[in-house]
Scaffold this motif. Structure first.
Motif, PDB file in Angstrom:
ATOM      1  N   LEU A 125     -45.245 -22.398  91.562  1.00  0.00           N
ATOM      2  CA  LEU A 125     -46.435 -21.679  92.038  1.00  0.00           C
ATOM      3  C   LEU A 125     -47.349 -21.274  90.893  1.00  0.00           C
ATOM      4  CD1 LEU A 125     -44.932 -19.393  94.808  1.00  0.00           C
ATOM      5  CD2 LEU A 125     -46.737 -21.083  95.130  1.00  0.00           C
ATOM      6  N   ARG A 126     -46.747 -21.036  89.727  1.00  0.00           N
ATOM      7  CA  ARG A 126     -47.559 -20.578  88.599  1.00  0.00           C
ATOM      8  C   ARG A 126     -48.155 -21.738  87.819  1.00  0.00           C
ATOM      9  NH1 ARG A 126     -43.041 -16.738  88.069  1.00  0.00           N
ATOM     10  NH2 ARG A 126     -43.776 -14.724  88.860  1.00  0.00           N
ATOM     11  N   LEU A 127     -47.638 -22.950  88.049  1.00  0.00           N
ATOM     12  CA  LEU A 127     -48.164 -24.098  87.312  1.00  0.00           C
ATOM     13  C   LEU A 127     -49.407 -24.621  88.001  1.00  0.00           C
ATOM     14  CD1 LEU A 127     -44.961 -26.122  86.401  1.00  0.00           C
ATOM     15  CD2 LEU A 127     -46.556 -25.047  84.818  1.00  0.00           C
ATOM     16  N   ALA A 128     -50.428 -24.876  87.214  1.00  0.00           N
ATOM     17  CA  ALA A 128     -51.658 -25.403  87.780  1.00  0.00           C
ATOM     18  C   ALA A 128     -51.420 -26.774  88.378  1.00  0.00           C
ATOM     19  CB  ALA A 128     -52.735 -25.472  86.700  1.00  0.00           C
ATOM     20  N   ASP A 129     -50.460 -27.510  87.809  1.00  0.00           N
ATOM     21  CA  ASP A 129     -50.200 -28.856  88.311  1.00  0.00           C
ATOM     22  C   ASP A 129     -48.796 -29.286  87.940  1.00  0.00           C
ATOM     23  OD1 ASP A 129     -50.302 -31.347  89.326  1.00  0.00           O
ATOM     24  OD2 ASP A 129     -51.953 -32.065  88.077  1.00  0.00           O
ATOM     25  N   PRO A 130     -47.767 -28.834  88.731  1.00  0.00           N
ATOM     26  CA  PRO A 130     -46.403 -29.220  88.394  1.00  0.00           C
ATOM     27  C   PRO A 130     -46.268 -30.743  88.394  1.00  0.00           C
ATOM     28  CG  PRO A 130     -46.480 -27.983  90.465  1.00  0.00           C
ATOM     29  CD  PRO A 130     -47.877 -28.085  89.967  1.00  0.00           C
ATOM     30  N   ALA A 131     -45.685 -31.252  87.335  1.00  0.00           N
ATOM     31  CA  ALA A 131     -45.533 -32.715  87.243  1.00  0.00           C
ATOM     32  C   ALA A 131     -44.677 -33.176  88.406  1.00  0.00           C
ATOM     33  CB  ALA A 131     -44.883 -33.060  85.917  1.00  0.00           C
ATOM     34  N   HIS A 132     -45.148 -34.085  89.178  1.00  0.00           N
ATOM     35  CA  HIS A 132     -44.322 -34.616  90.252  1.00  0.00           C
ATOM     36  C   HIS A 132     -43.445 -35.675  89.645  1.00  0.00           C
ATOM     37  CE1 HIS A 132     -47.269 -33.175  93.582  1.00  0.00           C
ATOM     38  NE2 HIS A 132     -46.706 -32.201  92.924  1.00  0.00           N
TER      39      HIS A 132
END
Ligand SMILES: [Zn+2]
Length: 213
Positions: A206-213
């Motif tokens: 939730l805190r990551l702007a763009d969690p690496a998928h």
């Protein structure tokens, strides 16, 4: 911030709406109401359809998915190694569905893809409800029990401790869920401390702007 929540029941969703807001530190809009699946493996099965729907038909920026671990392995730091995938871990599996489903989708609605926020309630979401009130209920206690073959509590016992019955009515389940998670208003550190893997993963996403998928 526009979010969607995919959960196992309306009570889970009510609790998650509160907890996600606490993690984010601000209110959010729900982009698609009442996305639900009936437990595992149904969540995993509907997830590709939900993701495509959100991507093309809504302006959801992120999808929150939380499932119970039941007796499956708990997602740990080892699973975070690049390229690692635990075939029985529900977080690893759900992340893989995000990856597979979103990989080839064209941008839509002004965004590249719907972001991920995946959490795992160990062994069930009632454990999170007891956090800070019943100190015997933690991820490490559960994982010690998995290693030794002597579980510290059962999912049924957790329900008794939260609801005073293992078959609560839905309104009572929602009332108790919201009551308990509201204790963490403004500070989810206790949850992140006692549930560093399953709740921790949700918070980090939730805190990551763009969690690496
Ligand atoms: Zn994992």
């Amino acid at each position: 911030m526009k979010l969607a929540i995919l959960s196992e029941s309306p009570a889970d969703e009510a609790a998650l709406r509160v907890l996600v807001e606490y993690v984010l530190g601000s209110p959010f809009d729900l982009a698609a109401p009442a996305l639900r699946a009936r437990g595992w493996p149904s969540v995993e099965q509907v997830l590709p359809f939900v993701l495509r729907h959100l991507h093309f038909q809504t302006d959801a920026e992120r999808l929150v998915v939380v499932v119970d671990s039941d007796d499956s392995p708990v997602h740990t730091g080892e699973h975070e190694a690049p390229g690692y995938h635990h075939p029985l871990c529900r977080i690893c599996r759900l992340r893989a569905v995000f990856r597979r489903t979103l990989k080839n989708l064209p941008p839509a609605g002004g965004r590249r893809r719907v972001l991920r926020a995946v959490g795992l309630a160990v062994p069930a979401i009632e454990a999170w409800y007891l956090c800070g009130r019943d100190t015997s209920v933690t991820e490490s206690a559960w994982m010690d029990g998995q290693r030794s073959g002597r579980p510290p509590y059962t999912r049924r016992e957790l329900k008794w401790r939260v609801y005073g019955t293992d078959r609560p009515s839905l309104p009572f389940e929602i009332e108790r869920a919201v009551q308990e998670v509201t204790r963490h208003r403004g500070d989810v550190r206790r949850l992140e401390n006692d549930f560093p893997n399953g709740f921790g993963a949700l918070g980090r996403d939730l805190r990551l702007a763009d969690p690496a998928h």
